[in-house]
Design an enzyme around this catalytic site. Structure first.
Site, mmCIF file in Angstrom:
data_model
loop_
_atom_site.group_PDB
_atom_site.id
_atom_site.type_symbol
_atom_site.label_atom_id
_atom_site.label_comp_id
_atom_site.label_asym_id
_atom_site.label_seq_id
_atom_site.Cartn_x
_atom_site.Cartn_y
_atom_site.Cartn_z
ATOM 1 N N ARG A 110 -8.415 -1.280 -19.942
ATOM 2 C CA ARG A 110 -7.444 -0.572 -19.116
ATOM 3 C C ARG A 110 -6.203 -1.209 -19.517
ATOM 4 N NH1 ARG A 110 -8.467 -1.968 -12.983
ATOM 5 N NH2 ARG A 110 -10.223 -0.887 -13.345
ATOM 6 N N HIS A 155 -9.976 -6.135 -17.071
ATOM 7 C CA HIS A 155 -10.245 -4.856 -17.936
ATOM 8 C C HIS A 155 -9.229 -4.785 -18.991
ATOM 9 C CE1 HIS A 155 -13.000 -2.383 -15.672
ATOM 10 N NE2 HIS A 155 -12.905 -2.759 -14.642
ATOM 11 N N ASP A 162 -16.877 -0.818 -16.091
ATOM 12 C CA ASP A 162 -17.285 -0.261 -14.818
ATOM 13 C C ASP A 162 -18.305 0.759 -15.084
ATOM 14 O OD1 ASP A 162 -15.511 -2.134 -13.701
ATOM 15 O OD2 ASP A 162 -14.018 -0.421 -13.302
ATOM 16 N N GLU A 220 -18.019 -6.086 -6.531
ATOM 17 C CA GLU A 220 -18.212 -4.725 -7.034
ATOM 18 C C GLU A 220 -19.430 -4.773 -7.800
ATOM 19 O OE1 GLU A 220 -13.250 -3.881 -7.493
ATOM 20 O OE2 GLU A 220 -14.596 -3.977 -9.490
ATOM 21 N N HIS A 223 -19.057 -3.619 -11.530
ATOM 22 C CA HIS A 223 -18.071 -4.302 -12.686
ATOM 23 C C HIS A 223 -18.553 -5.662 -13.403
ATOM 24 C CE1 HIS A 223 -13.938 -5.926 -13.120
ATOM 25 N NE2 HIS A 223 -14.594 -7.110 -13.523
#
Length: 658
Positions: A110, A155, A162, A220, A223
């Site tokens: 990301r 990320h 993910d 999460e 993740h």
């Protein structure tokens, strides 16, 4: 400087809400000054190259995420990871594929600009478009102080992913008891207020990831970060794009590896058509609304379909010229190309539009089975042999797709999708539905019909709902305004995928059982093999239907797959099944079998396909068929696959028609 101003604004905003937060943010500001930013992508790879079995659903490229729009920095729906993380994830994938699962990727690398985009979104208290889907139990102003939104993300270091599991048997995501990016305790991996099956599913994913060097996040379940990540202190800034990858990390073309393209055989689904929504049709009777004003008669290719098919032909023209197979604007010699289509307007028109884009200066003859003096309709999806015993066993094979409950299980599986279709078309408000003519689509069962010399098909509620669903999908492709496409209802991208997924399931039930597929596609399989063995042929183009493509792949033993960036995940509109013959420098013939198709976005945007904006491409694998390091099938393996399929047909025919 901009980052510091943003942090100062947040400090002022949240100081009253959470006094201790000021101290935490001061520490993070100091840490932020010490991090390394980099735009060097040389150690990153396309995840689809390293883990070809992975399914990509890059949420931040789409509008189905907690913000409700595409996120800055996501220029293509790709997953990028460091080489080390991708290699470790390949080991995870290999382990889970043996257990019947594939990995489905929501996000990987990301860029920092995307994280900044999240921060800016968090500062706008009025932007709560997706609250009911992703944070219904929380006020937006607490997302930052509670850690759901942060100034930096793991990320951006390139080794975090993910993901979830995809069941290859059911062709559906595994139920994890909660959705990706849901902000709340429900997303904690050890959350106990879910079913035992849902919890166990989370643990299957977790144990596989931990077993290959990834560490989880306690908030999460989806993740994971590579524990020995190569860049623990570096945050990368390049966008998610194939252009971002350094030359050494990008996919090398087969031509650059010494292969020469010699032949392409294409089996195509027709392009966009008008549905059967005229007066008296099922879609027309089961909605109080007026369907879009189609540019063609029922079941015929639309103007948009013709334009998009011509564009696909033009893309192939550029590709085949680049590979040296067919020179651009050339006129082929007799026998070098062959075009054949079923005698349906949408099929013949698709073939002609493709030919005009591919060979604009050539007068191409499109063969089709006419009543007299025409070629055999080898793509007709009717049963080639039949007996009561065969029908009994084939119907059981279809019913087994619903598990132990059979057709009742299939009704349960599809009920939510049928409900969505009914709500979107307001079926229950139509006078014909109120009359009881179509029964109750939510409670009535379904079955399967087989007759000699007829096309097998699903019956009952699933069949009826599929006719409305088909019209909705086509309207979604043709109507630019999504609100109008859904008759005024606000459907998310996930909703459209649910409708498309239902249509895919209907298709699998219709012609996806091996006993059915091997029977109806037998002449087609023989014709494809004959074309592939024609040394003079450079290109063959056969055009029929979605069931034709799916039936051929099922008969040949294609491994389970799900196409990314499409609401129809098996045979989307206009899809092409390609058999490509390549010859290496030693003179040995190899084959690549793949699917070429437009993404849902390319269809809706009526995008012009070019080498810079290519269609989607998905390499297929087949049961028991080995490939080399470049993913190519040896010639003897490919024809062995065809021979086994033809032998299955003869064995079945002999068994059931003695």
């Amino acid at each position: 400087m901009k980052s510091k101003k943003l942090l100062l604004s947040l400090l002022l905003l949240f100081a009253l809400i959470c006094p201790q937060f000021v101290q935490v943010m001061a520490e993070e500001t100091k840490a932020a000054e010490e991090i390394n930013l980099s735009d060097d992508s040389s150690d990153f790879v396309l995840l689809s190259d390293t883990v070809p079995d992975a399914i990509l659903e890059i949420r931040y490229y789409s509008s189905y995420n907690f913000v409700g729009r595409r996120i800055d920095g996501y220029e293509e729906p790709l997953a990028l990871l460091t080489k080390e993380a991708a290699s470790a994830l390949k080991e995870v994938s290999d382990e889970l594929v043996e257990k019947g699962y594939r990995l489905k990727i929501f996000d990987a690398y990301r860029p920092q600009r995307a994280v900044t985009d999240f921060m800016n979104w968090a500062l706008d208290p009025d932007d709560t478009l997706m609250k009911e889907y992703f944070y219904p139990e929380l006020d937006k102003e607490v997302l930052f102080p509670q850690g759901y939104i942060a100034e930096h993300s793991g990320h951006s270091r390139g080794s975090t992913v993910d993901l979830t599991l995809f069941d290859m048997t059911t062709q559906k995501e595994v139920d994890m008891g909660g959705t990706f990016d849901y902000f709340g305790e429900l997303s904690h991996p050890d959350y106990k207020d879910i079913t035992e099956e849902q919890y166990n599913n989370r643990m299957i994913l977790r144990e596989a990831m931990l077993g290959h060097g990834f560490k989880p996040l306690k908030e999460e379940w989806w993740h994971f970060t590579l524990e020995d990540e190569p860049y623990p202190d570096t945050y990368f800034t390049f966008p998610v794009s194939s252009d971002s990858l350094a030359a050494e990390a990008s996919e090398e073309d087969l031509g650059e590896k010494g292969y020469t393209l010699e032949q392409v055989v294409i089996l195509s689904r027709h392009n966009l058509r008008a549905p059967l929504s005229s007066n008296g049709s099922v879609p027309q009777e089961l909605t109080p609304h007026q369907w879009t004003d189609w540019s063609a008669n029922s079941s015929e290719l639309t103007i948009n379909g013709g334009i998009q098919e011509t564009s696909m032909g033009q893309y192939f023209r550029k590709w085949l010229n680049e590979e040296g197979l067919i020179e651009e604007n050339s006129i082929p010699k007799e026998g070098e190309v062959r075009f054949n289509a079923r005698d349906k307007q949408r099929c013949r028109a698709t073939a002609r539009y493709f030919a005009s884009g591919l060979l604009p200066l050539a007068d191409i003859n499109v063969e089709y089975p006419a009543e007299a003096n025409g070629p055999e309709d080898f793509m007709s999806p009717v049963l080639k042999f039949y007996s009561e015993d065969y029908a009994r066993d084939a119907v059981k094979q279809v019913a087994d797709m619903g598990g132990a409950e059979g057709f009742a299980g299939l009704s349960d599986e599809t009920r939510d999708a049928i409900r969505l279709i009914m709500d979107t078309a307001d079926v229950e408000d139509s006078e014909i539905y109120k009359s009881g003519k179509y029964g109750d689509l939510l409670t009535d069962g379904s079955g399967y019909m087989m007759e000699a010399d007829k096309e097998p098909d699903v019956t009952g509620a699933i069949k009826t709902a599929s006719q409305v669903g088909d019209a909705l999908v086509l309207q979604y492709y043709e109507e630019p305004d999504e609100l109008k496409a859904a008759f005024g209802h606000e459907l998310t991208e996930e909703d459209w995928k649910t409708i498309g997924g239902f249509m895919t399931r209907y298709l699998e039930l219709k012609h996806g059982a091996p006993m059915v597929a091997v029977n109806i596609t037998h002449p087609l399989i023989e014709e494809l093999e004959s074309e592939l063995k024609n040394e003079d042929r450079k290109l063959s183009f056969f055009c029929a239907h979605d069931c034709t493509v799916l039936g051929a792949l099922t008969a040949l033993g294609a491994e389970p797959y799900s196409l990314p960036d499409s609401i129809e995940t098996r045979t989307p509109i206009g899809v092409k099944l390609l058999f490509e013959r390549w010859r290496d420098e030693d003179g040995k013939a190899w084959y690549r079998v793949d699917l070429v198709y437009r993404s849902a976005e390319q269809i809706r945007d009526q995008a012009v396909l070019t080498p810079d904006n290519p269609p989607m491409k998905y390499d297929l694998k087949f049961e028991g068929v080995e490939t080399n390091e470049d993913g190519l099938i040896p010639e003897e393996e490919l024809f062995g696959m065809f021979d086994r399929t033809e032998a299955k047909y003869e064995e079945m025919k002999e068994k059931y028609t003695k």
